[in-house]
Design a protein around this motif. Structure first.
Motif, PDB file in Angstrom:
ATOM      1  N   LEU A 254      -4.476  -4.742  -3.738  1.00  0.00           N
ATOM      2  CA  LEU A 254      -4.485  -5.980  -4.516  1.00  0.00           C
ATOM      3  C   LEU A 254      -3.135  -6.686  -4.421  1.00  0.00           C
ATOM      4  O   LEU A 254      -3.076  -7.906  -4.204  1.00  0.00           O
ATOM      5  N   VAL A 255      -2.050  -5.929  -4.588  1.00  0.00           N
ATOM      6  CA  VAL A 255      -0.711  -6.515  -4.493  1.00  0.00           C
ATOM      7  C   VAL A 255      -0.501  -7.123  -3.107  1.00  0.00           C
ATOM      8  O   VAL A 255       0.034  -8.233  -2.973  1.00  0.00           O
ATOM      9  N   ALA A 256      -0.933  -6.422  -2.056  1.00  0.00           N
ATOM     10  CA  ALA A 256      -0.789  -6.939  -0.697  1.00  0.00           C
ATOM     11  C   ALA A 256      -1.572  -8.237  -0.510  1.00  0.00           C
ATOM     12  O   ALA A 256      -1.063  -9.209   0.069  1.00  0.00           O
ATOM     13  N   ALA A 257      -2.812  -8.263  -1.005  1.00  0.00           N
ATOM     14  CA  ALA A 257      -3.642  -9.457  -0.857  1.00  0.00           C
ATOM     15  C   ALA A 257      -3.042 -10.646  -1.596  1.00  0.00           C
ATOM     16  O   ALA A 257      -3.026 -11.775  -1.074  1.00  0.00           O
ATOM     17  N   LEU A 258      -2.527 -10.410  -2.806  1.00  0.00           N
ATOM     18  CA  LEU A 258      -1.935 -11.505  -3.571  1.00  0.00           C
ATOM     19  C   LEU A 258      -0.624 -11.980  -2.949  1.00  0.00           C
ATOM     20  O   LEU A 258      -0.298 -13.169  -3.004  1.00  0.00           O
TER      21      LEU A 258
ATOM     22  N   TRP B 148      10.717   9.007  -5.838  1.00  0.00           N
ATOM     23  CA  TRP B 148      11.727   8.305  -5.046  1.00  0.00           C
ATOM     24  C   TRP B 148      11.117   7.424  -3.960  1.00  0.00           C
ATOM     25  O   TRP B 148      11.582   6.302  -3.737  1.00  0.00           O
ATOM     26  N   THR B 149      10.072   7.914  -3.302  1.00  0.00           N
ATOM     27  CA  THR B 149       9.460   7.109  -2.233  1.00  0.00           C
ATOM     28  C   THR B 149       8.758   5.887  -2.799  1.00  0.00           C
ATOM     29  O   THR B 149       8.923   4.769  -2.304  1.00  0.00           O
ATOM     30  N   SER B 150       7.972   6.079  -3.847  1.00  0.00           N
ATOM     31  CA  SER B 150       7.258   4.958  -4.450  1.00  0.00           C
ATOM     32  C   SER B 150       8.232   3.944  -5.041  1.00  0.00           C
ATOM     33  O   SER B 150       8.032   2.729  -4.902  1.00  0.00           O
ATOM     34  N   ALA B 151       9.269   4.431  -5.709  1.00  0.00           N
ATOM     35  CA  ALA B 151      10.252   3.518  -6.288  1.00  0.00           C
ATOM     36  C   ALA B 151      10.964   2.719  -5.210  1.00  0.00           C
ATOM     37  O   ALA B 151      11.248   1.520  -5.381  1.00  0.00           O
TER      38      ALA B 151
ATOM     39  N   ALA C 264       8.547   0.028  -3.976  1.00  0.00           N
ATOM     40  CA  ALA C 264       8.395  -1.000  -5.010  1.00  0.00           C
ATOM     41  C   ALA C 264       9.644  -1.870  -5.106  1.00  0.00           C
ATOM     42  O   ALA C 264       9.560  -3.090  -5.294  1.00  0.00           O
ATOM     43  N   LEU C 265      10.816  -1.243  -4.971  1.00  0.00           N
ATOM     44  CA  LEU C 265      12.068  -1.995  -4.986  1.00  0.00           C
ATOM     45  C   LEU C 265      12.130  -2.958  -3.803  1.00  0.00           C
ATOM     46  O   LEU C 265      12.593  -4.097  -3.944  1.00  0.00           O
ATOM     47  N   TRP C 266      11.644  -2.517  -2.660  1.00  0.00           N
ATOM     48  CA  TRP C 266      11.617  -3.397  -1.480  1.00  0.00           C
ATOM     49  C   TRP C 266      10.720  -4.611  -1.722  1.00  0.00           C
ATOM     50  O   TRP C 266      11.059  -5.729  -1.341  1.00  0.00           O
ATOM     51  N   ILE C 267       9.567  -4.386  -2.347  1.00  0.00           N
ATOM     52  CA  ILE C 267       8.667  -5.504  -2.658  1.00  0.00           C
ATOM     53  C   ILE C 267       9.347  -6.488  -3.596  1.00  0.00           C
ATOM     54  O   ILE C 267       9.283  -7.712  -3.402  1.00  0.00           O
ATOM     55  N   SER C 268       9.995  -5.964  -4.629  1.00  0.00           N
ATOM     56  CA  SER C 268      10.691  -6.819  -5.584  1.00  0.00           C
ATOM     57  C   SER C 268      11.779  -7.635  -4.891  1.00  0.00           C
ATOM     58  O   SER C 268      11.937  -8.840  -5.144  1.00  0.00           O
TER      59      SER C 268
ATOM     60  N   PRO D 102       0.815  -1.230   0.000  1.00  0.00           N
ATOM     61  CA  PRO D 102       0.000   0.000   0.000  1.00  0.00           C
ATOM     62  C   PRO D 102       0.840   1.269   0.000  1.00  0.00           C
ATOM     63  O   PRO D 102       0.381   2.316  -0.484  1.00  0.00           O
ATOM     64  N   GLN D 103       2.072   1.183   0.519  1.00  0.00           N
ATOM     65  CA  GLN D 103       2.917   2.370   0.604  1.00  0.00           C
ATOM     66  C   GLN D 103       3.409   2.836  -0.769  1.00  0.00           C
ATOM     67  O   GLN D 103       3.742   4.011  -0.938  1.00  0.00           O
ATOM     68  N   VAL D 104       3.464   1.920  -1.724  1.00  0.00           N
ATOM     69  CA  VAL D 104       3.948   2.275  -3.065  1.00  0.00           C
ATOM     70  C   VAL D 104       3.105   3.391  -3.661  1.00  0.00           C
ATOM     71  O   VAL D 104       3.619   4.320  -4.298  1.00  0.00           O
TER      72      VAL D 104
END
Length: 420
Positions: A371-375, A296-299, A302-306, A282-284
């Motif tokens: 959605l990303v969090a749920a999946l 920068w914050t969103s990237a 997203a990088l952390w998720i990856s 959700p933070q992305v």
């Protein structure tokens, strides 16, 4: 370096070569649309057609592998990539180009199922999990390499030259494989379906590709719309995000090398990595209104998720032979399990972006984060369930083996008493 490790490295490079075909059309899309008069929809179809074969025929290809042999399948797949590269270079119209891309997808399918099957067959017991974890990085690295090489080739050789270069590289890879001795039996083997744990785990991998593709494929649009950055900068940021899975895989390989990917530790690693990804999702899309902050914050999120989810996904590849219930390194269950993971993974890659787009249309960018969090949580549940199922099967087989041993000992004792 031992010969088996050299061959494993070559197979990984061949996987990168195959995955580069995903990026090839994306880089050439504008030129192809102008040359052949393709609409945006047809251009998108041309890009995604490489995954259609895997989504539809992954399991069937895995079954065929057990009959014709992994090495022969790999050679056939590379031959198809070489031939279809020439067909794409000299395509006379949009229909011919689309037909060549469909055939190229079948070559890609054969390569990405045969190569990990060969890796499992030739790797030592100590190296197998880490070698298969390394294999899991082929798509991310292949996309990056494919984008760079195709861009340079197009600038220097033109559209036709770029296609022919990839054809030549595929032919060279095929010749290289022909120089190696067969690493696994090529004769027909009895068909044996993987254990239930492999089906659950590969379905979980499909959930992973669904959310990671939804995130990475729609992330450029988010940056352009919300941060107001240019398309090239948004593409560059997304490329960095996609490559974040590679250091995650490096962590997984290190854990496998230390023998930590077993039992409770595997469950803990899967749970922690995917919970971390779900918490960040959700933070992305919750950054502030300042464009630079959004970029920068969103990237970074997203990088952390990856990265974090990229620790869990290689574990599926590394433990797939065990989850499939393979009795040996050349057990046909491994090929079928590789077919399953290709089918579910390709299905997720096809479903993820349009599903994410529908969510954004209905609930905005924040909905995509949820959605990303749920999946990610669903992926965690599936992978944990697969590990628990496999542990139960192993315990059951061990119990059956002990009972059989006791029965044999009892029979021996009875015979001895009778002889006395």
């Amino acid at each position: 370096m031992r010969h088996d490790r050299v061959f494993i490295l070559i197979l990984w490079l061949i996987g990168i070569l195959a995955a580069a075909q995903l990026a090839k059309i994306a880089v050439l899309a504008t030129s192809l649309a102008d040359t052949f008069g393709l609409s945006i929809a047809l251009t998108g179809l041309l890009i995604s057609l490489l995954e259609v074969g895997g989504a539809l025929f992954g399991l069937a290809a895995g079954m065929a592998l057990g009959w014709i042999g992994a090495r022969r399948s790999l050679i056939a797949g590379l031959a198809i990539l070489a031939v279809t590269g020439v067909a794409e270079a000299y395509a006379s119209g949009a229909a011919a180009l689309l037909a060549a891309r469909v055939a190229e997808g079948m070559g890609y399918l054969l390569v990405v199922i045969a190569a990990p099957t060969l890796i499992a067959a030739i790797a030592s017991e100590r190296d197998r999990a880490s070698a298969l974890s390394l294999w899991s990085t082929f798509v991310a690295v292949g996309m990056a390499v494919g984008s760079v090489v195709t861009g340079v080739a197009f600038a220097t050789l033109g559209l036709r030259g770029a296609f022919l270069l990839w054809s030549l590289l595929s032919l060279s890879a095929m010749v290289t494989v022909l120089r190696f001795p067969a690493a696994a039996p090529s004769v027909r083997q009895a068909r044996a379906f993987p254990d239930v744990a492999a089906w659950i785990a590969t379905f979980g991998f499909g959930l992973y590709t669904t959310f990671i593709c939804a995130l990475t494929m729609l992330f450029p649009s988010f940056l352009v719309e919300r941060a107001g950055v240019s398309s090239p900068l948004a593409g560059f940021a997304t490329g960095i995000v996609a490559l974040g899975s590679v250091p995650g895989a490096v962590v997984a390989i290190g854990l496998a090398r230390r023998g930590w990917l077993d039992g409770k530790r595997t469950l803990a690693i899967i749970a922690v990595s995917l919970l971390a990804a779900a918490a960040a999702a959700p933070q992305v899309f919750a950054a502030g209104s300042a464009p630079n902050a959004i970029l920068w914050t969103s990237a970074a999120w997203a990088l952390w998720i990856s990265f974090s989810s990229g620790i869990a996904s290689p574990i599926v590849f590394g433990r797939l032979p065990l989850l499939a219930g393979a009795r040996s390194a050349t057990d046909p269950r491994i090929a079928l399990a590789n077919g399953l993971i290709t089918q579910f993974g390709a299905g997720g890659a096809l479903i993820g972006p349009p599903l994410g787009g529908l969510v954004v249309m209905g609930w905005g960018w924040g909905g995509l984060g949820l959605l990303v969090a749920a999946l990610a949580l669903a992926t965690m549940c599936a992978l944990v369930a697969a590990e628990l199922e496999a542990a139960g099967v192993v315990a059951s087989r061990a119990g059956a083996g002990n009972r059989s041993l006791r029965e044999r000992n009892g029979q021996v004792s009875t015979i001895s008493m009778r002889s006395e």
